[in-house]
Design an enzyme around this catalytic site. Sequence first.
Site, short mmCIF file in Angstrom:
data_model
loop_
_atom_site.label_atom_id
_atom_site.label_comp_id
_atom_site.label_asym_id
_atom_site.label_seq_id
_atom_site.Cartn_x
_atom_site.Cartn_y
_atom_site.Cartn_z
N LYS A 133 0.60 -4.86 -7.24
CA LYS A 133 2.31 -4.98 -6.74
C LYS A 133 3.20 -5.02 -7.86
O LYS A 133 4.34 -4.83 -7.46
CB LYS A 133 2.34 -6.32 -6.04
CG LYS A 133 1.62 -6.30 -4.37
CD LYS A 133 1.90 -7.27 -3.61
CE LYS A 133 1.08 -7.44 -2.35
NZ LYS A 133 1.50 -8.31 -1.55
N ASP A 191 7.21 -8.14 2.22
CA ASP A 191 6.62 -9.55 1.99
C ASP A 191 7.46 -10.66 2.53
O ASP A 191 7.17 -11.46 3.21
CB ASP A 191 5.80 -9.77 0.91
CG ASP A 191 4.59 -9.04 0.57
OD1 ASP A 191 3.99 -8.47 1.79
OD2 ASP A 191 4.19 -8.86 -0.38
#
Length: 274
Positions: A71, A107
């Site tokens: 990520k 997220d």
Amino acid sequence: MTLDGKTWVYGVVGYPISHSLSPVFQNQAFRHFSINAVYVPFEVKPEDFERAFLGLKALGVKGVNITLPHKEKVLDFVDFLDEHVKAIGAANTVKFTEEASYAYNTDWIGFLRAAEKLVGDLKGIRVLVLGAGGSSRAILYGLQKKEARVFLWNRTRDKAYKLCQVFGCNVVEKPEEVISKVDFIVNTTSAGLRDDDPPLFDYNLLHPEQKVMDIIYKETPLLRTAREKGCSYLDGLDMLLYQGIESFKIWTGLEVPYKVVKEAILNYQTRTTI
Ligand code: ATR
């Protein structure tokens, strides 16, 4: 859905990846809108990430989710970062066009949508966040945007201090310091993945008015105690589904109903546990 020469390819890039539930519900989302597309897992080791990422572009893949441990790394390879990616320092969604690649982070939105379902308005709410890893950054960013009052505990104290400088929270030395006065407890650590993991604090200190969320998507010892104590609680599945709904929106411009993706997971779990 028939795959043919016009099928668009999407996927999720991570290592390991076989446990991922994203293919289950993202494919259902494409079916829901009768979009000729498929969403597949790509297991990519850290040392292969650069080559794999260039390969995705070259192959004309339309979009991917990026999960652990890539990520942060992905930021080095995309052409454009949205403002939230810059602030969080991590991306979980990439969109490819003919011209360029774009990184997004959904997220934090996934977390907020799940948390607001559990808690309601987060403004002024006192929150204890456990853990200062990658997931915690997105969660702290969301909580800061909503003006919650955040206390952060992490096993490695230095990481907690660094994050609190960025996201404006207060470090606690031990969860017990604030446990009796917070409204909402969020576990972002991997403690609880296994049933015999030592507890992060004495879970019997929870009281029924408190809300508890774990980003692990199963009933962890923390959530089990929360249930026994009569607290409202949520595991990590909703955060996963909501971040996925947001990623799908970025790729297609369409909002898949929560019910559709939730049912895909429930059906899958029934099929795979029989
Ligand atoms: P993620 O991106 O899922 O947050 P990560 O960046 O590897 O994963 O972060 C893992 C987090 O879980 C960290 O906060 C880690 O604490 P440390 O910073 O001290 O390593 C925490 N963690 C993992 N196992 C733990 C355990 N058994 N007890 C307490 N914290 C734990």
